[in-house]
Design an enzyme around this catalytic site. Structure first.
Site, short mmCIF file in Angstrom:
data_model
loop_
_atom_site.label_atom_id
_atom_site.label_comp_id
_atom_site.label_asym_id
_atom_site.label_seq_id
_atom_site.Cartn_x
_atom_site.Cartn_y
_atom_site.Cartn_z
N LYS A 11 0.68 -1.07 -0.02
CA LYS A 11 0.29 0.39 -0.15
C LYS A 11 1.15 1.16 0.41
CE LYS A 11 -4.03 -2.95 1.99
NZ LYS A 11 -4.94 -2.38 3.11
N HIS A 93 -8.42 -3.30 -6.81
CA HIS A 93 -8.32 -3.10 -5.06
C HIS A 93 -9.63 -2.48 -4.56
CE1 HIS A 93 -7.17 -2.97 -0.78
NE2 HIS A 93 -6.37 -3.84 -0.79
N GLU A 95 -9.75 -0.13 -2.07
CA GLU A 95 -9.53 1.37 -1.73
C GLU A 95 -9.33 1.50 -2.96
OE1 GLU A 95 -6.70 -0.68 1.30
OE2 GLU A 95 -5.70 -0.10 -0.59
N GLU A 164 -10.95 -10.13 -1.95
CA GLU A 164 -11.20 -9.36 -0.36
C GLU A 164 -12.45 -9.14 -0.10
OE1 GLU A 164 -8.83 -6.16 -1.09
OE2 GLU A 164 -10.30 -5.70 -2.78
N GLY A 170 -7.85 -5.04 6.88
CA GLY A 170 -7.58 -3.43 7.51
C GLY A 170 -7.93 -3.66 8.94
N SER A 208 -6.41 -9.77 6.30
CA SER A 208 -6.03 -9.49 7.81
C SER A 208 -5.37 -10.80 7.62
CB SER A 208 -7.21 -9.34 9.10
OG SER A 208 -7.78 -8.04 8.77
#
Length: 246
Positions: A11, A93, A95, A164, A170, A208
């Site tokens: 990241k 992803h 994000e 994911e 996170g 995680s």
């Protein structure tokens, strides 16, 4: 059997000193009994390529433009990445989808651009907590993957898929092995309907994954490794996950 892949996603973390220490710690632990890669921020692509030149550890980028070249300030093309010997590019992803409003089709176009330059896209799919609680997990991940399958066509079998769950990224929360396997099985079935290469394709779990849960997660029949976030920033933790994959 499919060979496991453990890919670290740094990241927006790193520095010259920290990167050198981290990569030294990872490469010192080889050989690994699985495929290993690190996906690093763009400014560190060159030094990572040099640091890993004599290693079995591969490297990749955290994103890739859908455009070949042109007036796209701030973007990095697959052609540029390929010049450095980039092996992987993470696309889609959560994000990027959340903070940059990337659509399923934009993710698919990025995957296509990466493959056109010989870079394997790690295509991320996953649901939010609200979508899981609404019973929409399967429809969400299938919709996200469908766009990529349709765009890649006969090349769909050349990508890596990463499931994911957004609610586990996170947060310290982890899907149980059974929850993760259930979604991986859905994705495998979708891939089987699209390409004869499905049984050989890797589907990673990202959310995680840590040394203490990696072995249990990767013991599931359709979980072929991990896309590792926080634990990829500590050599000891990342190496432990690689050992678990072996």
């Amino acid at each position: 059997m499919r060979r496991k892949l453990v890919a670290g996603n740094w990241k927006m973390h790193g520095s010259h000193t920290a990167n050198a220490e981290l990569l030294a710690g990872i490469t010192a632990a080889r050989p690994f009994g699985c495929d290993v890669a690190v996906c690093v921020p763009f400014p560190y692509l060159s030094e990572t390529a040099v640091a890993l030149a004599a290693s079995e550890v591969r490297w990749g980028a955290q994103d890739c433009s859908a455009h070949e070249q042109g007036a796209y300030t701030g973007e990095v093309s697959a052609a540029m990445l390929a010049e450095f010997g980039c092996r992987y590019a993470i696309v889609g992803h959560s994000e990027r989808r959340q903070y940059h409003a990337e659509t399923d089709q934009q993710v698919a176009d990025k995957a296509k651009a990466a493959l056109a330059r010989g870079i394997t896209p790690i295509v991320c799919v996953g649901e939010t907590l609200a979508q899981r609680e609404a019973g929409e997990t399967e429809s969400v991940v299938k919709r996200q993957l469908s766009a990529v399958i349709h765009t890649l066509g006969h090349c769909a079998g050349e990508m890596v898929v990463a499931y994911e769950p957004v609610w586990a990224i996170g947060t310290g929360k982890v899907a149980t092995p059974e929850q993760a396997q259930a979604v991986h099985a859905v994705l495998r079935a979708q891939l089987k309907a699209a390409t004869p290469q499905a049984d050989a394709m890797k589907i990673l779990y990202g959310g995680s994954m840590k040394p203490d849960n990696a072995a249990t997660l990767m013991s599931q029949p359709d979980i072929d490794g991990g896309l590792i976030g926080g634990a990829s920033l500590k050599a000891a933790d990342f190496v432990a996950i690689c050992r678990a994959a072996s």
